[in-house]
Design an enzyme around this catalytic site. Structure first.
Site, PDB file in Angstrom:
ATOM      1  N   LYS A   1     -22.011   0.888   3.001  1.00  0.00           N
ATOM      2  CA  LYS A   1     -22.539   0.886   1.631  1.00  0.00           C
ATOM      3  C   LYS A   1     -23.784   1.765   1.498  1.00  0.00           C
ATOM      4  CE  LYS A   1     -19.487  -2.293   0.550  1.00  0.00           C
ATOM      5  NZ  LYS A   1     -19.775  -3.635   0.133  1.00  0.00           N
TER       6      LYS A   1
ATOM      7  N   GLU B   1     -25.247 -11.145 -12.190  1.00  0.00           N
ATOM      8  CA  GLU B   1     -26.001 -10.758 -10.985  1.00  0.00           C
ATOM      9  C   GLU B   1     -27.357 -10.166 -11.376  1.00  0.00           C
ATOM     10  OE1 GLU B   1     -22.229  -9.762  -8.037  1.00  0.00           O
ATOM     11  OE2 GLU B   1     -23.068  -8.139  -9.212  1.00  0.00           O
TER      12      GLU B   1
HETATM   13  C1  5RP Z   1     -19.726  -8.097  -7.379  1.00  0.00           C
HETATM   14  C2  5RP Z   1     -20.662  -7.251  -6.606  1.00  0.00           C
HETATM   15  C3  5RP Z   1     -20.573  -7.302  -5.116  1.00  0.00           C
HETATM   16  O1  5RP Z   1     -21.819  -7.628  -4.592  1.00  0.00           O
HETATM   17  C4  5RP Z   1     -20.150  -5.953  -4.604  1.00  0.00           C
HETATM   18  O2  5RP Z   1     -18.935  -5.580  -5.244  1.00  0.00           O
HETATM   19  C5  5RP Z   1     -19.952  -5.958  -3.084  1.00  0.00           C
HETATM   20  O3  5RP Z   1     -18.876  -6.770  -2.752  1.00  0.00           O
HETATM   21  P1  5RP Z   1     -18.423  -6.990  -1.244  1.00  0.00           P
HETATM   22  O4  5RP Z   1     -19.488  -7.795  -0.590  1.00  0.00           O
HETATM   23  O5  5RP Z   1     -17.112  -7.724  -1.377  1.00  0.00           O
HETATM   24  O6  5RP Z   1     -18.249  -5.638  -0.620  1.00  0.00           O
HETATM   25  O7  5RP Z   1     -21.496  -6.551  -7.116  1.00  0.00           O
HETATM   26  O8  5RP Z   1     -19.830  -7.851  -8.756  1.00  0.00           O
END
Ligand code: 5RP
Length: 222
Positions: free
Chosen positions: A125, A107
């Site tokens: 978040k 990422e």
């Molecule tokens: C994966 C990530 C995801 O973007 C993060 O965990 C958020 O996930 P979600 O959209 O399922 O809440 O960094 O490595």
């Protein structure tokens, strides 16, 4: 509106943002996780309007391919217009914690290459200070104990994420209780520990746009 509906709403808001810039040559960077999955499903409806995608994980690559979207190796892509991905935490400076799904290294690489990074997340978040969510750190397996000891010296409490092997063949330490008042500095310090591949603080390269979904709708932060 439940959490999934908020994730779907931000995914669709991201589609609306990128749609005017799509053409037959556009390649889109695509993140990992449940919010990114909503984005992939929405993107599939536009697949005739762009060339293909770069995936930040094997799981994302499979989902893109399942929809018939061509997946490119990043090494063969000269220009990545945009990267769209979720986050585990986001602050007002658009600095993030990512890697809950263990895909943080890829990422971070895709985010580094992309001209624009659009982060999509539900309101839960959003935080005033990063760090309640443990910071994932991808580590070369033989360096696990060394890295854990160095992180304790930085004030964190590392916990080995048992049973998880990343797409790169490495392991994850989740770091609790790290003081992230200065995320850029801690991101840099953790990167300097021998054996660390990448850490889940996205502060040196934050998002450019944050789309946050709540029951009132989608808010855009820049
Ligand atoms: C994966 C990530 C995801 O973007 C993060 O965990 C958020 O996930 P979600 O959209 O399922 O809440 O960094 O490595």
């Amino acid at each position: 509106m439940n959490q999934d509906a908020m994730k779907k709403a931000v995914a669709e808001a991201a589609i609306a943002l990128i749609k005017p810039d799509l053409d037959a040559k556009t390649i889109i960077g695509v993140g990992t996780g449940s919010t990114a999955n909503f984005f992939i499903d929405a993107l599939a409806k536009l697949k005739m309007d762009f060339d293909g995608a770069v995936a930040s994980s094997e799981e994302t690559a499979r989902r893109l391919q399942h929809h018939g979207i061509p997946v490119y190796d990043l090494n063969n892509v000269a220009d990545l217009e945009v990267y769209v991905d979720g986050a585990d935490e986001a602050n007002e400076h658009l600095e993030l914690i990512k890697g809950g799904g263990a895909a943080l290294t890829r990422e971070k690489i895709v985010a580094a290459v992309a001209r624009r990074f659009i982060c999509i997340a539900d309101q839960s978040k959003r935080v005033s200070q990063l760090g309640a969510f443990p910071v994932p750190v991808e580590v070369i397996p033989m360096a696990r104990s060394h890295v854990a000891r160095q992180i304790v010296k930085l004030g964190g409490d590392p916990e080995y994420r048992e049973g998880v092997v990343t797409d790169n063949g490495n392991v994850i330490l989740d770091i609790y209780n790290m003081n992230l008042a200065n995320p850029i500095e801690i991101e840099r310090e953790m990167n300097q520990i021998v054996g660390v591949v990448a850490n889940g603080i996205f502060a040196q390269r934050p998002a450019d746009i944050l789309l946050l979904g709540s029951s009132e709708g989608v808010t855009t932060l820049r």
